[in-house]
Design a protein around this motif. Structure first.
Motif, PDB file in Angstrom:
ATOM      1  N   PHE A  11       0.808  -1.302  -0.072  1.00 18.70           N
ATOM      2  CA  PHE A  11       0.240  -0.022  -0.091  1.00 18.70           C
ATOM      3  C   PHE A  11       0.777   1.259   0.005  1.00 18.70           C
ATOM      4  CE2 PHE A  11      -3.288  -3.089   0.946  1.00 18.70           C
ATOM      5  CZ  PHE A  11      -4.250  -2.304   0.132  1.00 18.70           C
ATOM      6  N   SER A  12       2.045   1.146   0.454  1.00 20.79           N
ATOM      7  CA  SER A  12       2.883   2.396   0.484  1.00 20.79           C
ATOM      8  C   SER A  12       3.334   2.799  -0.898  1.00 20.79           C
ATOM      9  CB  SER A  12       4.037   2.205   1.398  1.00 20.79           C
ATOM     10  OG  SER A  12       5.026   1.436   0.863  1.00 20.79           O
ATOM     11  N   LYS A  13       3.485   1.455  -1.974  1.00 25.74           N
ATOM     12  CA  LYS A  13       3.665   1.752  -3.172  1.00 25.74           C
ATOM     13  C   LYS A  13       2.523   2.340  -4.122  1.00 25.74           C
ATOM     14  CE  LYS A  13       7.077  -2.022  -3.379  1.00 25.74           C
ATOM     15  NZ  LYS A  13       7.385  -3.361  -4.078  1.00 25.74           N
ATOM     16  N   LEU A  14       1.464   1.928  -3.451  1.00 25.35           N
ATOM     17  CA  LEU A  14       0.012   2.388  -4.151  1.00 25.35           C
ATOM     18  C   LEU A  14      -0.588   3.624  -3.397  1.00 25.35           C
ATOM     19  CD1 LEU A  14      -1.165  -1.300  -4.727  1.00 25.35           C
ATOM     20  CD2 LEU A  14      -0.255   0.255  -6.422  1.00 25.35           C
ATOM     21  N   GLN A  15       0.092   4.602  -3.308  1.00 26.54           N
ATOM     22  CA  GLN A  15      -0.195   5.806  -2.416  1.00 26.54           C
ATOM     23  C   GLN A  15      -1.449   6.567  -2.950  1.00 26.54           C
ATOM     24  OE1 GLN A  15       2.826   8.417  -1.171  1.00 26.54           O
ATOM     25  NE2 GLN A  15       3.971   6.655  -0.187  1.00 26.54           N
ATOM     26  N   GLU A  16      -1.829   6.209  -4.355  1.00 33.14           N
ATOM     27  CA  GLU A  16      -2.959   6.807  -5.173  1.00 33.14           C
ATOM     28  C   GLU A  16      -4.336   6.059  -4.712  1.00 33.14           C
ATOM     29  OE1 GLU A  16       0.791   7.046  -7.255  1.00 33.14           O
ATOM     30  OE2 GLU A  16      -0.159   5.391  -6.656  1.00 33.14           O
ATOM     31  N   LEU A  17      -3.971   4.821  -3.983  1.00 32.87           N
ATOM     32  CA  LEU A  17      -5.147   4.242  -3.667  1.00 32.87           C
ATOM     33  C   LEU A  17      -5.949   4.693  -2.287  1.00 32.87           C
ATOM     34  CD1 LEU A  17      -6.839   1.503  -4.470  1.00 32.87           C
ATOM     35  CD2 LEU A  17      -5.335   0.305  -3.075  1.00 32.87           C
ATOM     36  N   ASN A  18      -7.025   5.123  -2.476  1.00 34.51           N
ATOM     37  CA  ASN A  18      -7.826   5.576  -0.926  1.00 34.51           C
ATOM     38  C   ASN A  18      -8.025   4.411  -0.278  1.00 34.51           C
ATOM     39  OD1 ASN A  18     -10.196   6.516   0.254  1.00 34.51           O
ATOM     40  ND2 ASN A  18      -9.667   8.393  -0.409  1.00 34.51           N
ATOM     41  N   ILE A  19      -7.442   4.467   0.973  1.00 33.93           N
ATOM     42  CA  ILE A  19      -7.639   3.155   1.992  1.00 33.93           C
ATOM     43  C   ILE A  19      -9.069   3.039   2.295  1.00 33.93           C
ATOM     44  CG2 ILE A  19      -7.044   1.990   4.193  1.00 33.93           C
ATOM     45  CD1 ILE A  19      -4.970   2.217   1.497  1.00 33.93           C
ATOM     46  N   SER A  20      -9.802   4.262   2.504  1.00 33.92           N
ATOM     47  CA  SER A  20     -11.290   4.105   2.870  1.00 33.92           C
ATOM     48  C   SER A  20     -11.901   3.487   1.550  1.00 33.92           C
ATOM     49  CB  SER A  20     -11.687   5.909   3.350  1.00 33.92           C
ATOM     50  OG  SER A  20     -11.033   6.301   4.446  1.00 33.92           O
ATOM     51  N   ARG A  25     -14.934  -0.955  -0.863  1.00 37.09           N
ATOM     52  CA  ARG A  25     -15.134  -2.253  -1.775  1.00 37.09           C
ATOM     53  C   ARG A  25     -15.069  -3.706  -1.159  1.00 37.09           C
ATOM     54  NH1 ARG A  25     -12.940  -0.362  -7.579  1.00 37.09           N
ATOM     55  NH2 ARG A  25     -12.841  -2.687  -7.852  1.00 37.09           N
ATOM     56  N   LEU A  26     -14.412  -3.803  -0.241  1.00 37.35           N
ATOM     57  CA  LEU A  26     -14.163  -4.841   0.426  1.00 37.35           C
ATOM     58  C   LEU A  26     -15.216  -5.484   1.372  1.00 37.35           C
ATOM     59  CD1 LEU A  26     -10.334  -5.117   1.351  1.00 37.35           C
ATOM     60  CD2 LEU A  26     -11.615  -6.530  -0.195  1.00 37.35           C
ATOM     61  N   GLY A  27     -16.104  -4.240   1.855  1.00 36.61           N
ATOM     62  CA  GLY A  27     -16.951  -4.338   2.936  1.00 36.61           C
ATOM     63  C   GLY A  27     -16.580  -4.485   4.395  1.00 36.61           C
ATOM     64  N   ILE A  28     -15.237  -3.985   4.605  1.00 34.00           N
ATOM     65  CA  ILE A  28     -14.647  -3.933   5.750  1.00 34.00           C
ATOM     66  C   ILE A  28     -14.602  -2.357   6.412  1.00 34.00           C
ATOM     67  CG2 ILE A  28     -13.617  -6.213   5.644  1.00 34.00           C
ATOM     68  CD1 ILE A  28     -10.895  -4.679   5.381  1.00 34.00           C
ATOM     69  N   SER A  29     -14.199  -2.301   7.687  1.00 33.08           N
ATOM     70  CA  SER A  29     -14.021  -0.878   8.220  1.00 33.08           C
ATOM     71  C   SER A  29     -12.615  -0.332   7.697  1.00 33.08           C
ATOM     72  CB  SER A  29     -14.225  -1.016   9.780  1.00 33.08           C
ATOM     73  OG  SER A  29     -12.974  -1.681  10.306  1.00 33.08           O
ATOM     74  N   GLN A  30     -12.643   1.081   7.518  1.00 34.35           N
ATOM     75  CA  GLN A  30     -11.551   1.617   7.392  1.00 34.35           C
ATOM     76  C   GLN A  30     -10.098   1.347   8.272  1.00 34.35           C
ATOM     77  OE1 GLN A  30      -9.809   4.431   8.918  1.00 34.35           O
ATOM     78  NE2 GLN A  30      -8.050   4.422   7.381  1.00 34.35           N
ATOM     79  N   HIS A  56      -6.029  -6.927  -7.587  1.00 32.39           N
ATOM     80  CA  HIS A  56      -6.074  -7.198  -9.066  1.00 32.39           C
ATOM     81  C   HIS A  56      -7.199  -6.896  -9.595  1.00 32.39           C
ATOM     82  CE1 HIS A  56      -3.410 -11.059  -7.760  1.00 32.39           C
ATOM     83  NE2 HIS A  56      -2.896  -9.627  -7.669  1.00 32.39           N
ATOM     84  N   ARG A  57      -8.565  -6.999  -9.181  1.00 28.47           N
ATOM     85  CA  ARG A  57      -9.633  -6.387  -9.931  1.00 28.47           C
ATOM     86  C   ARG A  57      -9.469  -4.790 -10.143  1.00 28.47           C
ATOM     87  NH1 ARG A  57     -13.680  -7.993  -6.240  1.00 28.47           N
ATOM     88  NH2 ARG A  57     -13.784 -10.120  -7.353  1.00 28.47           N
ATOM     89  N   ILE A  58      -9.016  -4.066  -9.501  1.00 31.22           N
ATOM     90  CA  ILE A  58      -8.816  -2.716  -9.417  1.00 31.22           C
ATOM     91  C   ILE A  58      -7.837  -2.429 -10.840  1.00 31.22           C
ATOM     92  CG2 ILE A  58      -7.785  -0.656  -8.487  1.00 31.22           C
ATOM     93  CD1 ILE A  58      -8.939  -1.443  -6.018  1.00 31.22           C
ATOM     94  N   GLY A  59      -6.614  -3.462 -10.571  1.00 36.76           N
ATOM     95  CA  GLY A  59      -5.625  -3.236 -11.701  1.00 36.76           C
ATOM     96  C   GLY A  59      -6.398  -3.516 -13.052  1.00 36.76           C
ATOM     97  N   LYS A  60      -7.136  -4.786 -13.221  1.00 34.75           N
ATOM     98  CA  LYS A  60      -7.929  -4.842 -14.539  1.00 34.75           C
ATOM     99  C   LYS A  60      -8.858  -3.841 -15.057  1.00 34.75           C
ATOM    100  CE  LYS A  60      -7.670 -10.068 -13.559  1.00 34.75           C
ATOM    101  NZ  LYS A  60      -8.453 -11.343 -13.256  1.00 34.75           N
ATOM    102  N   GLU A  61      -9.325  -3.158 -14.109  1.00 33.73           N
ATOM    103  CA  GLU A  61     -10.373  -2.114 -14.219  1.00 33.73           C
ATOM    104  C   GLU A  61      -9.530  -0.896 -15.023  1.00 33.73           C
ATOM    105  OE1 GLU A  61     -12.727  -0.816 -10.732  1.00 33.73           O
ATOM    106  OE2 GLU A  61     -13.387  -2.721 -10.707  1.00 33.73           O
ATOM    107  N   LEU A  62      -8.448  -0.590 -14.253  1.00 34.67           N
ATOM    108  CA  LEU A  62      -7.369   0.393 -14.756  1.00 34.67           C
ATOM    109  C   LEU A  62      -7.021   0.186 -16.088  1.00 34.67           C
ATOM    110  CD1 LEU A  62      -5.304   1.282 -11.513  1.00 34.67           C
ATOM    111  CD2 LEU A  62      -6.913   2.601 -12.670  1.00 34.67           C
ATOM    112  N   LEU A  63      -6.651  -1.217 -16.301  1.00 30.54           N
ATOM    113  CA  LEU A  63      -6.069  -1.570 -17.578  1.00 30.54           C
ATOM    114  C   LEU A  63      -7.239  -1.538 -19.013  1.00 30.54           C
ATOM    115  CD1 LEU A  63      -4.121  -4.761 -16.820  1.00 30.54           C
ATOM    116  CD2 LEU A  63      -3.224  -2.724 -17.825  1.00 30.54           C
TER     117      LEU A  63
END
Length: 67
Positions: A11-20, A25-30, A56-63
């Motif tokens: 996640f430090s490599k993917l800082q553009e990803l909003n953790i909340s 998306r996962l249905g769990i708490s932040q 991986h799903r997010i990666g596919k959506e980006l592709l």
């Protein structure tokens, strides 16, 4: 050095990803996903797979983006 869990490194490599938003998306708490990332809580193997699958799903959506 300070131990950084594998999930934290990812996640430090993917800082553009909003953790909340990712947690929603996962249905769990932040706070829970933040604890996994920080290493203060350890996800089960099945939860790790869910997280990996969603990344991986997010990666596919980006592709699929076409501008």
């Amino acid at each position: 050095g300070v131990f950084k869990p594998k999930m934290g490194k990812t996640f430090s490599k993917l800082q553009e990803l909003n953790i909340s938003a990712f947690a929603r998306r996962l249905g769990i708490s932040q706070p829970l996903i933040a604890a996994y990332i920080k290493g203060s809580k350890i996800p089960s193997e099945s939860r790790k797979k869910e997280i990996e699958k969603e990344l991986h799903r997010i990666g596919k959506e980006l592709l699929e983006v076409s501008l």
